[in-house]
Structure formats: structure tokens, C-alpha cells
Scaffold this motif. Structure first.
Motif, PDB file in Angstrom:
ATOM      1  N   ILE A  61       0.853  -1.184   0.000  1.00  0.00           N
ATOM      2  CA  ILE A  61       0.000   0.000   0.000  1.00  0.00           C
ATOM      3  C   ILE A  61       0.891   1.236   0.000  1.00  0.00           C
ATOM      4  CG2 ILE A  61      -1.803  -1.238   1.273  1.00  0.00           C
ATOM      5  CD1 ILE A  61      -0.943   0.484   3.734  1.00  0.00           C
ATOM      6  N   PRO A  62       0.336   2.428  -0.269  1.00  0.00           N
ATOM      7  CA  PRO A  62       1.148   3.648  -0.254  1.00  0.00           C
ATOM      8  C   PRO A  62       1.786   3.890   1.112  1.00  0.00           C
ATOM      9  CG  PRO A  62      -0.997   4.054  -1.242  1.00  0.00           C
ATOM     10  CD  PRO A  62      -1.068   2.696  -0.648  1.00  0.00           C
ATOM     11  N   THR A  63       2.948   4.521   1.107  1.00  0.00           N
ATOM     12  CA  THR A  63       3.638   4.862   2.361  1.00  0.00           C
ATOM     13  C   THR A  63       3.660   6.372   2.589  1.00  0.00           C
ATOM     14  OG1 THR A  63       5.744   4.789   1.175  1.00  0.00           O
ATOM     15  CG2 THR A  63       5.079   2.796   2.371  1.00  0.00           C
ATOM     16  N   THR A  64       2.792   7.046   1.870  1.00  0.00           N
ATOM     17  CA  THR A  64       2.609   8.490   2.103  1.00  0.00           C
ATOM     18  C   THR A  64       1.117   8.769   2.227  1.00  0.00           C
ATOM     19  OG1 THR A  64       2.547   8.957  -0.280  1.00  0.00           O
ATOM     20  CG2 THR A  64       4.693   9.126   0.835  1.00  0.00           C
ATOM     21  N   GLY A  65       0.773   9.881   2.865  1.00  0.00           N
ATOM     22  CA  GLY A  65      -0.625  10.253   3.035  1.00  0.00           C
ATOM     23  C   GLY A  65      -1.196   9.722   4.341  1.00  0.00           C
ATOM     24  N   THR A  66      -2.501   9.914   4.505  1.00  0.00           N
ATOM     25  CA  THR A  66      -3.165   9.480   5.732  1.00  0.00           C
ATOM     26  C   THR A  66      -4.485   8.786   5.419  1.00  0.00           C
ATOM     27  OG1 THR A  66      -4.352  11.580   5.984  1.00  0.00           O
ATOM     28  CG2 THR A  66      -2.203  11.379   7.097  1.00  0.00           C
ATOM     29  N   ILE A 118     -19.228   4.399  10.700  1.00  0.00           N
ATOM     30  CA  ILE A 118     -17.831   4.662  10.342  1.00  0.00           C
ATOM     31  C   ILE A 118     -17.778   5.554   9.103  1.00  0.00           C
ATOM     32  CG2 ILE A 118     -15.638   3.639   9.610  1.00  0.00           C
ATOM     33  CD1 ILE A 118     -16.562   1.036  10.994  1.00  0.00           C
ATOM     34  N   GLN A 119     -16.997   6.612   9.159  1.00  0.00           N
ATOM     35  CA  GLN A 119     -16.687   7.447   7.999  1.00  0.00           C
ATOM     36  C   GLN A 119     -15.178   7.385   7.787  1.00  0.00           C
ATOM     37  OE1 GLN A 119     -18.247  11.321   8.952  1.00  0.00           O
ATOM     38  NE2 GLN A 119     -20.369  10.716   8.560  1.00  0.00           N
ATOM     39  N   VAL A 120     -14.758   7.079   6.567  1.00  0.00           N
ATOM     40  CA  VAL A 120     -13.337   6.901   6.294  1.00  0.00           C
ATOM     41  C   VAL A 120     -12.983   7.504   4.944  1.00  0.00           C
ATOM     42  CG1 VAL A 120     -13.760   4.582   5.331  1.00  0.00           C
ATOM     43  CG2 VAL A 120     -11.459   5.198   6.130  1.00  0.00           C
ATOM     44  N   SER A 121     -11.784   8.053   4.850  1.00  0.00           N
ATOM     45  CA  SER A 121     -11.294   8.577   3.575  1.00  0.00           C
ATOM     46  C   SER A 121      -9.774   8.571   3.587  1.00  0.00           C
ATOM     47  CB  SER A 121     -11.814  10.001   3.333  1.00  0.00           C
ATOM     48  OG  SER A 121     -11.305  10.881   4.331  1.00  0.00           O
ATOM     49  N   ALA A 122      -9.197   8.404   2.380  1.00  0.00           N
ATOM     50  CA  ALA A 122      -7.742   8.445   2.226  1.00  0.00           C
ATOM     51  C   ALA A 122      -7.369   9.746   1.514  1.00  0.00           C
ATOM     52  CB  ALA A 122      -7.270   7.246   1.429  1.00  0.00           C
ATOM     53  N   SER A 123      -6.232  10.322   1.893  1.00  0.00           N
ATOM     54  CA  SER A 123      -5.791  11.555   1.245  1.00  0.00           C
ATOM     55  C   SER A 123      -4.265  11.600   1.175  1.00  0.00           C
ATOM     56  CB  SER A 123      -6.308  12.781   2.001  1.00  0.00           C
ATOM     57  OG  SER A 123      -5.814  12.788   3.332  1.00  0.00           O
ATOM     58  N   GLY A 124      -3.778  12.227   0.113  1.00  0.00           N
ATOM     59  CA  GLY A 124      -2.338  12.443  -0.030  1.00  0.00           C
ATOM     60  C   GLY A 124      -1.537  11.209  -0.343  1.00  0.00           C
ATOM     61  N   THR A 125      -2.182  10.150  -0.826  1.00  0.00           N
ATOM     62  CA  THR A 125      -1.441   8.905  -1.075  1.00  0.00           C
ATOM     63  C   THR A 125      -0.778   8.890  -2.451  1.00  0.00           C
ATOM     64  OG1 THR A 125      -3.302   7.688  -2.042  1.00  0.00           O
ATOM     65  CG2 THR A 125      -3.109   7.691   0.372  1.00  0.00           C
ATOM     66  N   GLY A 126      -1.359   9.614  -3.393  1.00  0.00           N
ATOM     67  CA  GLY A 126      -0.823   9.611  -4.752  1.00  0.00           C
ATOM     68  C   GLY A 126      -1.184   8.368  -5.543  1.00  0.00           C
ATOM     69  N   GLN A 127      -2.022   7.499  -4.965  1.00  0.00           N
ATOM     70  CA  GLN A 127      -2.408   6.270  -5.670  1.00  0.00           C
ATOM     71  C   GLN A 127      -3.935   6.178  -5.664  1.00  0.00           C
ATOM     72  OE1 GLN A 127      -0.231   2.662  -4.878  1.00  0.00           O
ATOM     73  NE2 GLN A 127       1.547   3.790  -4.057  1.00  0.00           N
ATOM     74  N   VAL A 140      -4.488   7.629  10.579  1.00  0.00           N
ATOM     75  CA  VAL A 140      -3.368   6.695  10.503  1.00  0.00           C
ATOM     76  C   VAL A 140      -2.376   7.260   9.484  1.00  0.00           C
ATOM     77  CG1 VAL A 140      -2.636   4.368   9.872  1.00  0.00           C
ATOM     78  CG2 VAL A 140      -4.795   4.713  11.110  1.00  0.00           C
ATOM     79  N   ASP A 141      -1.186   7.586   9.927  1.00  0.00           N
ATOM     80  CA  ASP A 141      -0.127   8.088   9.052  1.00  0.00           C
ATOM     81  C   ASP A 141       0.469   6.900   8.312  1.00  0.00           C
ATOM     82  OD1 ASP A 141       2.092   9.154   7.847  1.00  0.00           O
ATOM     83  OD2 ASP A 141       2.835  10.189   9.648  1.00  0.00           O
ATOM     84  N   LEU A 142       0.275   6.849   7.010  1.00  0.00           N
ATOM     85  CA  LEU A 142       0.712   5.687   6.225  1.00  0.00           C
ATOM     86  C   LEU A 142       2.221   5.509   6.215  1.00  0.00           C
ATOM     87  CD1 LEU A 142      -1.771   5.921   3.200  1.00  0.00           C
ATOM     88  CD2 LEU A 142      -1.964   4.555   5.292  1.00  0.00           C
ATOM     89  N   SER A 143       2.951   6.563   6.534  1.00  0.00           N
ATOM     90  CA  SER A 143       4.414   6.418   6.569  1.00  0.00           C
ATOM     91  C   SER A 143       4.882   5.627   7.788  1.00  0.00           C
ATOM     92  CB  SER A 143       5.078   7.805   6.575  1.00  0.00           C
ATOM     93  OG  SER A 143       4.801   8.499   7.788  1.00  0.00           O
ATOM     94  N   THR A 144       3.966   5.400   8.730  1.00  0.00           N
ATOM     95  CA  THR A 144       4.335   4.654   9.953  1.00  0.00           C
ATOM     96  C   THR A 144       3.769   3.236   9.963  1.00  0.00           C
ATOM     97  OG1 THR A 144       2.363   5.402  11.164  1.00  0.00           O
ATOM     98  CG2 THR A 144       4.306   6.825  11.236  1.00  0.00           C
ATOM     99  N   VAL A 145       3.147   2.826   8.860  1.00  0.00           N
ATOM    100  CA  VAL A 145       2.482   1.521   8.842  1.00  0.00           C
ATOM    101  C   VAL A 145       3.485   0.376   8.805  1.00  0.00           C
ATOM    102  CG1 VAL A 145       1.016   0.011   7.424  1.00  0.00           C
ATOM    103  CG2 VAL A 145       0.343   2.391   7.845  1.00  0.00           C
ATOM    104  N   ASP A 146       4.608   0.551   8.131  1.00  0.00           N
ATOM    105  CA  ASP A 146       5.633  -0.493   8.028  1.00  0.00           C
ATOM    106  C   ASP A 146       6.208  -0.774   9.418  1.00  0.00           C
ATOM    107  OD1 ASP A 146       7.706  -2.191   7.339  1.00  0.00           O
ATOM    108  OD2 ASP A 146       9.037  -0.566   6.690  1.00  0.00           O
ATOM    109  N   ASN A 147       5.857  -1.934   9.988  1.00  0.00           N
ATOM    110  CA  ASN A 147       6.336  -2.230  11.344  1.00  0.00           C
ATOM    111  C   ASN A 147       7.434  -3.281  11.389  1.00  0.00           C
ATOM    112  OD1 ASN A 147       4.972  -4.652  10.966  1.00  0.00           O
ATOM    113  ND2 ASN A 147       3.218  -4.063  12.234  1.00  0.00           N
ATOM    114  N   ASP A 148       7.813  -3.851  10.246  1.00  0.00           N
ATOM    115  CA  ASP A 148       8.902  -4.831  10.271  1.00  0.00           C
ATOM    116  C   ASP A 148      10.200  -4.263   9.699  1.00  0.00           C
ATOM    117  OD1 ASP A 148       8.381  -4.758   7.568  1.00  0.00           O
ATOM    118  OD2 ASP A 148       7.667  -6.833   7.409  1.00  0.00           O
ATOM    119  N   GLY A 149      10.129  -2.972   9.300  1.00  0.00           N
ATOM    120  CA  GLY A 149      11.347  -2.297   8.874  1.00  0.00           C
ATOM    121  C   GLY A 149      11.898  -2.705   7.529  1.00  0.00           C
TER     122      GLY A 149
END
Length: 446
Positions: free
Chosen positions: A116-121, A190-199, A133-142
Motif C-alpha cells: 500500500i502507499p507509504t505516504t498520506g493518511t 464509520i466514515q473513512v477517507s484516504a488523502s495524499g497517497t498519490g495512488q 493513521v499516518d501511512l508512513s508509519t504503517v511499516d512495522n517490520d522495517g
């Protein structure tokens, strides 16, 4: 003249010097240990009695136990407490509350390892609360990549998440990214939206969602559907709609069905059961005190707390409370009496009659401010304070006595060691003299 063993003789004589003191100190230590153990038994029995009292003396519990009976089972359940008012009610269940569950519009072929994208929220709103959820922090295994599985974990473990659960569901060979509210009701939509992902595919997935379960509130009517009092609630449990009664709906009735009758009344058997728990706890306390304060006889030994005024005063004070009048009545008038052994007995017929004739007066007698249960608790309070209670003080005093005995025993050990060294020197010298005399006698014998 035979020789002697100086070590054996020194041990015997040094032991004789200290034995009277050892015996006295051990008897004192045993007595104090017995008292400490006995006080622990009384304290435990008193705490158990206090627990039984307090269990029936809260804002939602009293001497009288109420119960709800329903004309038809399966649609709702009702739980009651001491505040429930006797009466009959009509309940119609129109709708049960449900939680919001949606499937996001992820493209076909995604798996738990799809990147998934690693930028945006990813932004959520539920019950008026928002979190991101900050997508840049989703990667938890490094590994520098973020996956669907890691996204679900990031959502579920977000410290600001107030009620959204993310799950990967596999069905018919496809993986679906699901979002569910953890609570029921319309407010938890639940209301949800993605922004700034570029995808675009990722952004679209959270725009094109499909409801699997639509959120709705529970709806009941006090009285017939359409003409009674309509009540809605985000949860399936309606608390406080009727004083002292919680109604939990399980299944909706069909339109036109007859309301379900709910009767609230005192539960005589449950009331007697908890009253017997109170009686048993008190009688166990009395038995414990009587056994441990017994002066003894030919057939029974003296109790560890015989003559102890503190322990005896507990039974005396509680006995006085139980013999007092509350709301102008004595316990004997409602079926509770103290027998010759100082124990409580229940006259079930008299108590049942008092409950049926005037349950409110009976409740006030036991649970009213400053009445029986409050008075019993007040009588026990000075004994059971953890830091300054009478039990704590008595046990501390006994422990200090045991500590002083330990000090005396240490001094006695030093006295023994000194006596042993002195006797060993004396008997060693004596043994040497006897050896020399035996040798000298042997020369004359030749």
C-alpha cells in the motif's frame, strides 16, 4: 580411672545452664504465635461477615431481591436490582441495535502482503471522534514496505482509535479489507477517507465502500407499538428506563404482535438465600470467637485468645446492634432472632410475611441510612482499618513481643557459647589430669 569426652561433657553442662530459659522463651513464643494465628482467624471471619453485609448494602442491592418475569421469552431479558419498583409493564421490541460493518472497494487480487502507499493518511470519524493513521508509519517490520496486513494492525493499535476494527477476510478465493465498528448504534457509523497517497486505487477503495451491516439503534415501546412510549438506544441494553431494571433486547417482534408482559416483584427465595448467607457469615464469626476465647474445660482446651477483651468486644458490639430497633422494629419482629448460643436464627414464615406485607419498611429497616447494615459496618470499621485498626495494632504488639523473644534467644545463644567454651576448657584440663594419673598408676603397677 577412665578418660572422659570433654566435648560431650561441655555440651551437656552448657545445655543445662540455658535449658530453663530456652523452655520459657519457647513457651512464650508458642503462645504469641498461637495468638497471632487466632487473631488472623477472627479477622478473616469478621471480614467475611462485613463482605456479606456490604454486598446487600449498595446503591443497587438491598435485603430484598427483585426479579422480572416475562410472558414470552427470546425477545428481551430483564435484570433487576434493589431499586426496582413492583409492577407490570408492556414491552414491544421493534428493532435491535446493530453495528456498522463495511467492505472497502479494494481491487481484485489483493492479499495480506499487497503493498500500500507509504505516504498520506487514512482518516476516520466515529461517534464524533476522529483519528488518523499516518501511512508512513504503517511499516512495522522495517523492510521499507507497507502491506495490507500491516495496515490492519496500524488501525487496530492506533492509540486514538475509539471504535474501529480492521480485518482481512478471505472468501471465494478473494481477500476483502473490512472495517467494523466495535459498538452498535447509528452514532457509531464509520466514515473513512484516504488523502495524499498519490495512488488512485487506494483512495478509491475507501470512497467506494459497501455496507455489509447497516448501523441502527435499538427501538422498544413501553406499551403497544405505535401508541405507547417509543424509546431508542444505541446499545441493546436500556438502563434506567424503568427504575432498577435493565432491559436487553435480543430479537425484534413482528409488526402487529402483542407486547410482552413484564412483571417486577420481590423474589422471596433469592432474598432468603442472600439473607442466609448473611446469617451463616455471622454465625461463623461467633463460632470462631467462642472457640478461640474459650476458657477451657476437662473436655476442651483453652483458646488462644481466652480472656482477650478486644476479641470478646467484637461479638458484644455486634450483638448489641442486632438486638437494637430500626424503624421502630426489632429483628425478632421480622423473623430474625439470636439464640442462647449467640447465633442468628431465621423464622422463614415470619420473614416472608414481613416481606409480603410491607417490603418497603423491611428494606428501610435493613438498608436505610444509619439502620441495621450501616450500624453493623460502623461497628466493624474500628477493627478492620488496615493501618490503624484494632486487629492491626494487636498483631503489631504481638510481633514486637516475638521480636523481643528473638533478641533474648540470641543473647541466650551467646551465653551458651561462653558456657560451652568454659566447660570445654575445664573438662579438657580434667581429662589431661586423668590421663596423667592413669599413666602414673601404670608405672606403679609394673
Amino acid at each position: 580411672m577412665s578418660s572422659m569426652d570433654p566435648i560431650s561433657m561441655a555440651t551437656q553442662f552448657a545445655t543445662l545452664d540455658v535449658k530453663p530459659f530456652q523452655t520459657r522463651y519457647q513457651l512464650q513464643a508458642d503462645k504469641y504465635q498461637s495468638q497471632l494465628k487466632a487473631l488472623g482467624e477472627v479477622e478473616t471471619a469478621l471480614r467475611e461477615f462485613r463482605t456479606a453485609v456490604n454486598k446487600m448494602n449498595t446503591a443497587t442491592s438491598g435485603i430484598i431481591t427483585n426479579a422480572a418475569t416475562l410472558s414470552e421469552e427470546g425477545f428481551f431479558t430483564a435484570s433487576t436490582n434493589a431499586n426496582a419498583l413492583t409492577g407490570n409493564y408492556q414491552i414491544f421490541v421493534e428493532q435491535v441495535a446493530t453495528a456498522h460493518q463495511m467492505s472497502t472497494g479494494m481491487p481484485a487480487g489483493i492479499t495480506s502482503t499487497t503493498e500500500i502507499p507509504t505516504t498520506g493518511t487514512l482518516d476516520f470519524t466515529i461517534d464524533g471522534e476522529t483519528f488518523s493513521v499516518d501511512l508512513s508509519t504503517v511499516d512495522n517490520d522495517g523492510d521499507g514496505k507497507a502491506t495490507m496486513a500491516e495496515l490492519a494492525t496500524a488501525i487496530n493499535t492506533n492509540s486514538n482509535n475509539k471504535g474501529v476494527n480492521a480485518t482481512l477476510v478471505r472468501a471465494d478465493g478473494e481477500t476483502h479489507f473490512m472495517l467494523s465498528s466495535t459498538e452498535t448504534g447509528v452514532a457509531n457509523t464509520i466514515q473513512v477517507s484516504a488523502s495524499g497517497t498519490g495512488q488512485a486505487w487506494f483512495d478509491d477503495a475507501f470512497t467506494n465502500t459497501t455496507d455489509i451491516s447497516t448501523p441502527q439503534d435499538a427501538v422498544i415501546w413501553l406499551g403497544p407499538q405505535g401508541s405507547g412510549l417509543k424509546l431508542t438506544n444505541g446499545s441493546n441494553t436500556f438502563s434506567g428506563v424503568i427504575d432498577g431494571v435493565d432491559i436487553t433486547v435480543n430479537k425484534a417482534q413482528s409488526a402487529g404482535d402483542t407486547p410482552i408482559s413484564m412483571g417486577i416483584a420481590a423474589d422471596s427465595e433469592a432474598t432468603k438465600e442472600q439473607l442466609n448467607t448473611f446469617i451463616d457469615a455471622y454465625n461463623n464469626l461467633v463460632s470462631t470467637i467462642d472457640r478461640l476465647t474459650s476458657t477451657g474445660s476437662e473436655d476442651s482446651k483453652r483458646g488462644a485468645l481466652a480472656g482477650d477483651p478486644t476479641t470478646r468486644s467484637i461479638e458484644s458490639q455486634l450483638n448489641n446492634v442486632l438486638r437494637s430497633q430500626f424503624e421502630g422494629k426489632s429483628l425478632m419482629e421480622v423473623g430474625l432472632s439470636i439464640n442462647r448460643e449467640g447465633k442468628l436464627e431465621l423464622d422463614e414464615k415470619r420473614f416472608t410475611a414481613a416481606q409480603q406485607n410491607n417490603g418497603a419498611a423491611l428494606e428501610a429497616m435493613f438498608n436505610g441510612d444509619g439502620n441495621l447494615f450501616d450500624s453493623l459496618d460502623s461497628a466493624m470499621e474500628p477493627y478492620l482499618k488496615f493501618s490503624s485498626g484494632l486487629f492491626s495494632s494487636r498483631k503489631d504488639a504481638i510481633k514486637q513481643n516475638l521480636s523481643r523473644i528473638d533478641t533474648k534467644q540470641e543473647a541466650l545463644q551467646r551465653k551458651y557459647d561462653m558456657a560451652y567454651d568454659r566447660y570445654l576448657a575445664q573438662f579438657t584440663q580434667m581429662n589431661q589430669i586423668m590421663t596423667q594419673m592413669n599413666q602414673t598408676s601404670g608405672l606403679f603397677a609394673m
